[in-house]
Design an enzyme around this catalytic site. Structure first.
Site, mmCIF file in Angstrom:
data_model
loop_
_atom_site.group_PDB
_atom_site.id
_atom_site.type_symbol
_atom_site.label_atom_id
_atom_site.label_comp_id
_atom_site.label_asym_id
_atom_site.label_seq_id
_atom_site.Cartn_x
_atom_site.Cartn_y
_atom_site.Cartn_z
ATOM 1 C CB SER A 1 44.660 34.618 39.486
ATOM 2 O OG SER A 1 45.480 35.115 38.464
ATOM 3 C CE LYS B 1 46.843 39.603 39.772
ATOM 4 N NZ LYS B 1 45.719 38.994 39.137
ATOM 5 N NE ARG C 1 47.771 41.187 34.884
ATOM 6 C CZ ARG C 1 47.377 42.342 35.408
ATOM 7 N NH1 ARG C 1 48.025 43.466 35.090
ATOM 8 N NH2 ARG C 1 46.359 42.391 36.246
#
Length: 269
Positions: free
Chosen positions: A169, A198, A100
């Site tokens: 997601s 996040k 990521r």
């Protein structure tokens, strides 16, 4: 096992080694030296043409057995430490690992993917690229992970093909069921707790974890968001069977040992 002058570390039940004209079938397991944990059932197809090879693992079968999803998140890891972080997670028993790299240039994401993919495949670990289907395809990753804002899953499927895994997601039961229905291979469900991974995304809490799990049955649902060694038991008590743990593992003074502890706990479910 030696074939000609090259040594091959074999994972899985069915392996074919094609060295020009020779093709051997090998049965059995041989875990990578230095990688702890039980060998993972993997089908690996290997062709050797000099220094080139291509590998294909039975991705969905491995995915079904994964309980801990590890992420090398470049928000917590310096680029020069990415391989070290990946190796620690893999030694700890992670068999599903994502790169990521939010906000990084595509060329740097590509470079990192090319570094991490061989580490994963040598250990029988699935390698996933976040956000970049083209890079996942180019680097022969096992899958790509997309968010709710990344468009129709079918468009991604047309790009990467049927063999590649696609994760999605999700942040509500409705999104979770929709992702399964549209053909995702697994989902991330959360964030359950507030998380710096996040920022700005509200936590959804634990109340829907069991309901989503029961609705989707054996479909892989990975709970994500603020999960750590202290909160894991509460997450499991609410019905979770698979989890993603990011910052707690990456910032732990013993990433390998912490991952091994989590894997051991999840395998007892």
């Amino acid at each position: 096992m030696l074939v000609g002058s090259r040594e091959w570390r074999v994972y899985g039940e069915d392996v074919f080694l094609d060295c020009g004209v020779a093709c051997l079938r090998v049965a059995g397991f041989a875990p990578e030296p230095g990688v702890r944990g039980s060998p993972v059932p993997v089908n690996l197809l290997v062709f050797d043409f000099g220094s080139r090879y291509a590998a294909h693992m039975d991705r969905r079968r491995i995915l079904a057995g994964c309980r801990l999803y590890g992420i090398v998140d470049m928000g917590y890891v310096a680029p020069e430490q990415a391989e070290e972080a990946a190796e620690a997670l893999i030694r700890g028993g992670v068999r599903l690992l994502q790169l990521r790299a939010k906000g990084m240039p595509a060329d740097e994401v590509r470079r990192l993917a090319r570094c991490l993919q061989p580490l994963c495949h040598q250990a029988g670990c699935l390698f996933i690229v976040n956000d970049y289907p083209d890079i996942a395809l180019e680097c022969e990753a096992d899958g790509v992970h997309i968010g709710q804002e990344d468009g129709v899953l079918d468009d991604v499927r047309k790009l990467v093909g049927e063999e590649m895994l696609i994760g999605r997601s999700t942040h509500s039961p409705e999104q979770a069921l929709a992702a399964c229905a549209e053909g995702a291979d697994y989902i991330g469900f959360g964030p359950l707790f507030p998380t710096g991974t996040k920022p700005g995304r509200p936590a959804i809490g634990l109340e829907d974890v069991r309901r989503v799990g029961e609705a989707l049955g054996d479909f892989p649902v990975f709970c994500i968001g603020g999960i750590n060694g202290d909160s894991l038991e509460a997450v499991l008590e609410h019905g979770a069977r698979r989890v993603v743990i990011v910052s707690w593992l990456l910032l732990h003074q013993d990433t390998e040992g912490a991952a091994r502890q989590i894997v051991s706990r999840l395998e007892r479910l």
